[in-house]
Design an enzyme around this catalytic site. Structure first.
Site, PDB file in Angstrom:
ATOM      1  N   ASP A  27      52.769  23.352  58.160  1.00 47.84           N
ATOM      2  CA  ASP A  27      51.812  23.928  59.113  1.00 47.84           C
ATOM      3  C   ASP A  27      50.608  24.537  58.394  1.00 47.84           C
ATOM      4  O   ASP A  27      50.153  25.632  58.745  1.00 47.84           O
ATOM      5  CB  ASP A  27      52.493  25.004  59.966  1.00 47.84           C
ATOM      6  CG  ASP A  27      53.770  24.521  60.629  1.00 47.84           C
ATOM      7  OD1 ASP A  27      53.836  23.336  60.989  1.00 47.84           O
ATOM      8  OD2 ASP A  27      54.702  25.329  60.765  1.00 47.84           O
TER       9      ASP A  27
ATOM     10  N   ASP B  49      51.417  27.543  55.647  1.00 49.58           N
ATOM     11  CA  ASP B  49      50.412  28.324  56.381  1.00 49.58           C
ATOM     12  C   ASP B  49      49.195  28.659  55.512  1.00 49.58           C
ATOM     13  O   ASP B  49      48.696  29.786  55.528  1.00 49.58           O
ATOM     14  CB  ASP B  49      51.013  29.614  56.927  1.00 49.58           C
ATOM     15  CG  ASP B  49      52.089  29.381  57.969  1.00 49.58           C
ATOM     16  OD1 ASP B  49      52.480  28.222  58.162  1.00 49.58           O
ATOM     17  OD2 ASP B  49      52.538  30.362  58.585  1.00 49.58           O
TER      18      ASP B  49
ATOM     19  N   ARG C 220      52.558  19.419  64.798  1.00 49.78           N
ATOM     20  CA  ARG C 220      53.506  19.788  65.850  1.00 49.78           C
ATOM     21  C   ARG C 220      52.891  20.916  66.678  1.00 49.78           C
ATOM     22  O   ARG C 220      51.980  21.626  66.213  1.00 49.78           O
ATOM     23  CB  ARG C 220      54.839  20.210  65.238  1.00 49.78           C
ATOM     24  CG  ARG C 220      54.770  21.341  64.223  1.00 49.78           C
ATOM     25  CD  ARG C 220      56.143  21.655  63.656  1.00 49.78           C
ATOM     26  NE  ARG C 220      56.122  22.761  62.697  1.00 49.78           N
ATOM     27  CZ  ARG C 220      57.206  23.360  62.230  1.00 49.78           C
ATOM     28  NH1 ARG C 220      58.418  22.965  62.634  1.00 49.78           N
ATOM     29  NH2 ARG C 220      57.115  24.347  61.360  1.00 49.78           N
TER      30      ARG C 220
ATOM     31  N   TRP D  47      52.478  24.455  68.312  1.00 43.92           N
ATOM     32  CA  TRP D  47      52.947  25.829  68.105  1.00 43.92           C
ATOM     33  C   TRP D  47      52.687  26.648  69.365  1.00 43.92           C
ATOM     34  O   TRP D  47      51.557  26.705  69.856  1.00 43.92           O
ATOM     35  CB  TRP D  47      52.236  26.442  66.902  1.00 43.92           C
ATOM     36  CG  TRP D  47      52.689  27.850  66.576  1.00 43.92           C
ATOM     37  CD1 TRP D  47      53.929  28.345  66.696  1.00 43.92           C
ATOM     38  CD2 TRP D  47      51.854  28.906  66.070  1.00 43.92           C
ATOM     39  NE1 TRP D  47      53.965  29.660  66.293  1.00 43.92           N
ATOM     40  CE2 TRP D  47      52.693  30.031  65.893  1.00 43.92           C
ATOM     41  CE3 TRP D  47      50.501  29.012  65.740  1.00 43.92           C
ATOM     42  CZ2 TRP D  47      52.217  31.252  65.410  1.00 43.92           C
ATOM     43  CZ3 TRP D  47      50.031  30.225  65.245  1.00 43.92           C
ATOM     44  CH2 TRP D  47      50.877  31.332  65.080  1.00 43.92           C
TER      45      TRP D  47
END
Length: 681
Positions: free
Chosen positions: A531, A504, A593, A595
């Site tokens: 991510d 993140d 992906r 979220w």
């Protein structure tokens, strides 16, 4: 983000400065590797820079925003530097802040009419009073600096109209524009002073270290008087001023230790038939005066001196002058005190008429320096006024700033500018993970973990590195997400910036699901593993390097993106004309992906990777599911990518040329406000 879905592996992060150095080398490679793509890309080609050039608020103008001449000595004149920035629009606020004991940068917006007529506004030490563009005016009133006042800047104001009809000599209405008694370190610059009750500027009683520059003295009897003392202490620089339609004291300098006058323009002298007290420059008493490269047009007694004074004149232009042209004595050498640049006297009328008086670019971008003015980055941000509507640049000297920085939702038009030679020279870093406890209970989450949080609009960062150096290998904690930067504001620009982290790293978000916030990342470097580029904002990453870090797995090392774009927003995350690099094994990294925060079904991620070089680490099927939501229901696509990781497989949606034509940088960033930061490249 909570969903990890990775094997448990151990990886200790390398040094942040080494990472940035590596990024600089990668950017050089990027310039070569994407050259062919840039030639055919939909957006205009951009150049890749190794470092930003620091620029002040008046970059491109011929003047400086730092005091010069005698005001630069004895520690310099910095005004309200280090204090809060405030904007005033009425007399009460101006009076309160100008007279406060604390330092303030006071921006004057619009016209302030002073009551009662001719009243004084007391100015105390450590103040900057600056007009915003050409709007700032003080009418019917005077700025007064009393004995002992020190370190004051008065810039870019119009001070006008306290003249009482019939009182030409100012004997009954002593309403100066600026009056100073026994002060030191004062800079009066780029003001327009006209039609006041007595003098435009009275510089009196042993005041020292003063510079008066680029002002307009207009339509008045007594322009600038210096002295009212038998001591010989005053040291004053007077340069690039326009004395237009004035009669006397242009200036009159009485008992000045050093009076340096250069590149001033005297024109349209008032002609009332006075053979004695109509004059230009006057060295009185025991003044030592040096005049250089000034321009006198039709002036009676352009420069004169008492027998006890010393006056040196060199290089000036005399056009139609009459009367006294006195020179005697050696005076002094100004260059023994400070350096300065002389303009040719022949150029003075054009230069001074253009650049003297209030300028539209002064006061519209206030500069705050860290650590010179503020000890921390946050202290400088806290000095920005709530609801700020003009540019404020916070310049960071090279070094490491270990702190969290919060640019609140009411702090707008803020720029963080690293002043080093490259972005690796200036580092803002902290080490908080999302799972760290908060005082009072709970955990930090994404908001609390972010090293830098930007909630305000119209923010810019340039020539900087932001890092969260939480060491996930050394600390066992639930919630290893550790953000370098989190944003929710609109119209944000990150140029020549590095974002360092693991999980993140960069969160580009919005205040709420259906709000659209735009972020433009250019010529930058982003690293991470899980991510590490994510959120629901509309974000463009262009001409940049993205590094997907290995976590030591042979099969799944992470995910570059995790978009949570609102279903009603056609534009989420765009990676364009960039290069993705990785130290992970081949086929072990996902492009992204979907979220769905809290299971929100209206979060339908949109990501496009186009015209970008992909490494072998990218999987042949690069998109994957998340928390029970299928990637196929998201809006993921590629277009014209290259490199060993740019395979064409059934699990890799490709945009068609017509589709890609509506998915350019301009489309992502456009709005009703016409925002297009990429055009300034």
């Amino acid at each position: 983000m909570r969903d990890i879905l990775l094997p448990s592996v151990t990886r200790r992060r390398g040094g942040v400065r080494a990472a940035v150095a590596a990024a600089t080398a990668l950017l050089a490679a990027l310039a070569t590797s994407v050259a062919a793509q840039e030639a055919r890309a939909d957006a205009p080609a951009a150049t890749t820079r190794s470092g930003a050039e620091p620029s002040g608020p008046t970059a491109g103008a011929r003047w400086s925003d730092t005091a010069h001449g005698f005001a630069s000595l004895a520690g310099g004149t910095t005004g309200g530097a280090g204090g809060k920035v405030v904007t005033v629009t009425d007399q009460a606020a101006l009076k309160a802040y100008a007279g406060a004991p604390e330092p303030y940068i006071i921006r004057v917006e619009g016209t302030i009419e002073v009551e009662p007529f001719g009243s004084e506004i007391d100015v105390t030490s450590d103040k900057t009073i600056v007009g915003i563009g050409t709007t700032g005016e003080i009418v019917h009133g005077e700025l007064r600096l009393g004995p002992g006042t020190s370190n004051v800047i008065i810039r870019n104001l119009t001070i006008r109209d306290s003249y009482v009809e019939g009182d030409w000599d100012g004997k009954t209405s002593d309403f100066d524009a600026i009056q100073m008694d026994t002060v030191d370190r004062v800079w009066i610059d780029h003001n327009r002073l006209t039609r006041m009750g007595d003098g435009l500027i009275d510089l009196r009683k042993d005041s020292r270290y003063v510079t008066v520059s680029y002002n307009r003295f207009e339509n008045h009897n007594k322009a600038l008087g210096i002295g009212w003392t038998s001591n010989v202490k005053t040291q004053v620089t007077i340069d690039h001023n326009w004395f237009d339609g004035t009669k006397q004291r242009n200036p009159s300098a009485d008992n000045c230790a050093y009076a340096h006058l250069y590149n001033n323009y005297l024109s349209a002298q008032v002609d009332d038939g006075d053979p004695v007290w109509t004059y230009g420059n006057y060295a009185r008493g025991r003044t030592r005066m040096v005049i250089e490269n000034s321009y006198y047009d039709g002036i009676q007694h352009p420069y004169q001196a008492d027998a006890t004074a010393e006056l040196v004149q060199r290089g000036s232009v005399l056009k139609g002058t009459t009367g006294r042209h006195d020179t005697w004595g050696a005076a002094f050498d100004p260059r023994a005190f400070y350096a300065y640049r002389l303009d040719p006297a022949s150029a003075v009328p054009a230069l001074v008429t253009r650049f003297s008086g209030p300028q539209k670019t002064i006061g519209t971008n206030t500069t705050l320096d860290v650590p010179a003015d503020y000890s921390t980055v946050q202290a400088a941000v806290d000095a920005v006024p709530a609801g700020n509507a003009t540019e404020i640049t916070i310049r960071l000297a090279p070094g490491t700033y270990r702190e969290k920085v919060r640019v609140g939702r009411d702090r707008h038009h803020v720029t963080l500018l690293g002043t080093g030679r490259s972005r690796s020279d200036t580092l803002v870093v902290h080490d908080t993970p999302a799972g760290a406890p908060k005082p009072g209970g709970g955990t930090q989450g994404s908001w609390g973990s972010a090293t830098v949080l930007v909630e305000g609009n119209d923010f810019t960062a340039r020539n900087l590195t932001f890092s969260n150096d939480f060491d996930e290998a050394a600390v066992e904690i639930a919630g290893e997400q550790a953000l370098a930067v989190k944003t929710t504001g609109d119209r944000l620009v990150f140029d020549d910036t590095a974002f360092l982290g693991n999980q993140d790293t960069l969160m580009v978000d919005t205040p709420q699901l259906t709000t659209r916030s735009r972020v433009y990342v250019h010529d930058s470097f982003v690293e991470g593993d899980v991510d590490f580029i994510y959120g629901r904002a509309t974000a463009v990453i262009e001409d940049s390097v993205i590094k997907a870090l290995s976590r030591g797995s042979d099969s799944n090392n992470g995910y570059i993106t995790a978009a949570s774009t609102w279903a009603g927003n056609p534009y989420g995350i765009l990676i364009s004309r960039s290069k993705i690099v990785s130290d992970a094994p081949a086929g072990s990294f996902h492009l992204g992906r979907p979220w769905h925060p809290g299971g929100e079904p209206r979060a339908v991620g949109q990501v496009l990777v186009r015209d970008t070089e992909l490494p072998a680490a990218v999987k042949a099927s690069p998109w994957t599911d998340m928390s029970g939501f299928s990637w196929r229901d998201a809006r993921f696509a590629e277009y014209r990518n290259t490199g060993p990781g740019a395979l064409l497989t059934p699990d890799r949606p490709q945009m068609t040329a017509p589709q890609a034509a509506t998915h350019t940088t301009a489309h992502y960033l456009a709005g009703d406000d016409g925002w297009a930061p990429q055009r300034s490249r």
